[in-house]
Write an enzyme that holds these catalytic residues in place. Sequence first.
Site, PDB file in Angstrom:
ATOM      1  N   THR A 103       0.642  -1.292   0.034  1.00 38.99           N
ATOM      2  CA  THR A 103       0.062   0.054   0.077  1.00 38.99           C
ATOM      3  C   THR A 103       1.077   1.234   0.056  1.00 38.99           C
ATOM      4  O   THR A 103       0.596   2.258  -0.613  1.00 38.99           O
ATOM      5  CB  THR A 103      -0.982  -0.175   1.345  1.00 38.99           C
ATOM      6  OG1 THR A 103      -1.782  -1.061   0.979  1.00 38.99           O
ATOM      7  CG2 THR A 103      -1.682   1.138   1.208  1.00 38.99           C
ATOM      8  N   SER A 142      -7.060  -0.988  -6.607  1.00 33.21           N
ATOM      9  CA  SER A 142      -6.601  -1.313  -5.072  1.00 33.21           C
ATOM     10  C   SER A 142      -5.056  -1.688  -5.148  1.00 33.21           C
ATOM     11  O   SER A 142      -4.602  -1.996  -6.177  1.00 33.21           O
ATOM     12  CB  SER A 142      -7.285  -2.509  -4.842  1.00 33.21           C
ATOM     13  OG  SER A 142      -6.779  -3.052  -3.595  1.00 33.21           O
ATOM     14  N   THR A 143      -4.624  -1.273  -4.096  1.00 27.51           N
ATOM     15  CA  THR A 143      -3.058  -1.832  -4.119  1.00 27.51           C
ATOM     16  C   THR A 143      -2.985  -3.177  -4.599  1.00 27.51           C
ATOM     17  O   THR A 143      -2.010  -3.793  -4.946  1.00 27.51           O
ATOM     18  CB  THR A 143      -2.386  -1.451  -2.711  1.00 27.51           C
ATOM     19  OG1 THR A 143      -2.389  -0.201  -2.422  1.00 27.51           O
ATOM     20  CG2 THR A 143      -1.086  -2.254  -2.548  1.00 27.51           C
ATOM     21  N   ASN A 144      -3.921  -4.093  -4.269  1.00 29.34           N
ATOM     22  CA  ASN A 144      -3.909  -5.568  -4.305  1.00 29.34           C
ATOM     23  C   ASN A 144      -3.947  -5.829  -5.696  1.00 29.34           C
ATOM     24  O   ASN A 144      -3.878  -7.247  -5.997  1.00 29.34           O
ATOM     25  CB  ASN A 144      -4.954  -6.087  -3.479  1.00 29.34           C
ATOM     26  CG  ASN A 144      -5.298  -5.808  -2.093  1.00 29.34           C
ATOM     27  OD1 ASN A 144      -4.090  -5.364  -1.697  1.00 29.34           O
ATOM     28  ND2 ASN A 144      -6.307  -6.195  -1.537  1.00 29.34           N
ATOM     29  N   THR A 189      35.010 -38.325 -13.411  1.00 36.82           N
ATOM     30  CA  THR A 189      33.884 -38.633 -12.803  1.00 36.82           C
ATOM     31  C   THR A 189      34.338 -38.920 -11.397  1.00 36.82           C
ATOM     32  O   THR A 189      34.994 -39.797 -11.203  1.00 36.82           O
ATOM     33  CB  THR A 189      32.738 -39.834 -13.260  1.00 36.82           C
ATOM     34  OG1 THR A 189      33.906 -40.896 -13.266  1.00 36.82           O
ATOM     35  CG2 THR A 189      32.320 -39.515 -14.718  1.00 36.82           C
ATOM     36  N   SER A 320      47.211 -12.791  -2.841  1.00 36.07           N
ATOM     37  CA  SER A 320      47.534 -12.914  -1.510  1.00 36.07           C
ATOM     38  C   SER A 320      48.486 -11.699  -0.915  1.00 36.07           C
ATOM     39  O   SER A 320      49.239 -11.337  -1.561  1.00 36.07           O
ATOM     40  CB  SER A 320      48.362 -14.182  -1.268  1.00 36.07           C
ATOM     41  OG  SER A 320      48.835 -14.365   0.174  1.00 36.07           O
ATOM     42  N   SER A 321      48.315 -11.464   0.328  1.00 32.98           N
ATOM     43  CA  SER A 321      48.959 -10.450   1.210  1.00 32.98           C
ATOM     44  C   SER A 321      50.180 -11.114   1.624  1.00 32.98           C
ATOM     45  O   SER A 321      50.973 -10.243   2.077  1.00 32.98           O
ATOM     46  CB  SER A 321      48.236  -9.874   2.095  1.00 32.98           C
ATOM     47  OG  SER A 321      47.823 -10.843   3.177  1.00 32.98           O
ATOM     48  N   LYS A 326      51.192 -15.369  -6.017  1.00 27.97           N
ATOM     49  CA  LYS A 326      49.669 -16.345  -6.112  1.00 27.97           C
ATOM     50  C   LYS A 326      48.758 -15.399  -6.664  1.00 27.97           C
ATOM     51  O   LYS A 326      48.483 -14.202  -6.512  1.00 27.97           O
ATOM     52  CB  LYS A 326      49.276 -16.444  -4.431  1.00 27.97           C
ATOM     53  CG  LYS A 326      48.372 -17.673  -4.501  1.00 27.97           C
ATOM     54  CD  LYS A 326      47.987 -18.024  -3.095  1.00 27.97           C
ATOM     55  CE  LYS A 326      47.001 -19.196  -3.012  1.00 27.97           C
ATOM     56  NZ  LYS A 326      45.637 -18.815  -3.112  1.00 27.97           N
TER      57      LYS A 326
END
Length: 472
Positions: A103, A142-144, A189, A320-321, A326
Amino acid sequence: MAKEYRIEHDLLGEKRISMDSYYGIQTLRAKDNFSISKVNLSQFPKLIRALAQVKKACAMANNELGLLDDKLCDAICSACDEIVAKKYHDQFIVDVIQGGAGTSTNMNANEVITNVALEIMGYEKGRYDILHPNNHVNMSQSTNDVYPTAVRLALYEYLCKLQNKMQILKDSFFSKAKEFNDIIKMGRTQLQDAVPMTLGQEFNSFGLMIEDDISAIEMTKRIVAQMNLGATAIGTGINTDSKYAGLVKEKLEEVTNRPFVTACDLVKATQDTSTFVQVSGVMKSIATKISKICNDLRLLSSGPRTGINEINLPKMQPGSSIMPGKVNPVIPEVVNQVAFQVIGHDITISLASEGGQLQLNVFEPIIAYNLFQSITMMCNASETLAFKCVDGITANEQRCKELVLNSIGLVTALNPYIGYQNATLVAKEALETNRSVYDIVLEKKLLSKEQLDEYLKPENMTHPTYSKDCKL
């Protein structure tokens, strides 16, 4: 000196509204009530445009039925056109997650359209004696029925966009399939060596999976296009002309240039949100497939020295830090996370749909929010995966070939020629001695070198074949 504010009244009293604001008292109350997600309607422009298109169609239908005069109809339609043209979106300030079954969203639209229309006619904002948000802009509605119709219209547009983005991803996979068509590799697999295939076949399967999802979206759009506009409060069409539902459907198609179908039973359509669950199910399926593909891309590129390393993903950033050199598969990783989020949204949507009671489901706002989020994120993820990952993938052809030749799974291709029992003995010896299947078959004189080379040609291992030399 110009007035800085105006006074507006509603059922609960009065409020001061800034004269700069096109929204009114009900919108302001909703803003005060629902500080939930901090995400306003203005962040969903497709929904705002859909609301304006619905309101325009309703005004046109009411005008044709003689319920709304030409002057007011023209002003409402002009105001809606400006909103469709992306004006006044900043005036849609209600939180997208709200109580009241939407609404607040509907009234936000009614009030903004009213005040824009009033200015078009030369009046100040708030002159509701001339044009009223409920009596005129919300006439026969209507909102509906307005809110779910607008959500469906917005969803239709979102799904069209998703199809386009997934088409880009599909084309990227098919392009790589052609590029890798002749590269032999080992199929797997249960994460164990299986039988040979080509890298092109693997990437072609990715493209086909995406293609299937694009088709599923097209089918979903047809379901989304079924609306309940004309139902008003619960589906009985109270406060409308008997011709209104059919006429407003025609006007909405005219305004949007999109196909719409009025639901066969508006009472059922007003309370039933299963369409949104179906859309979410398609999104969950898409997310599951794309996440699986991203898992495969990360596995195939693993290493580079200690993993499968059959393909190289584009290097997007240092990984990587602490570990120099990497580089991580960050694009598949972020797409995986999008998939997890979409799957989570599906649970919320399912619970919200189930939670509906009697003639209306009041939880459509959270359904809409999660669907819009899912589709938007998947649009972005599809394009990102295509442009920043798939398009830049290269193959390690020699590595692929070496893994095939050193694989125990190669013996499966020789089953028809040396028999299952001999193939089992060869496989066992290869495992125990760490020697190649090729060498052991020659040593045991199960096949000549010429025969072995012929049977192990890529085209004979990656497609159905039958030979007169088969023993079985």
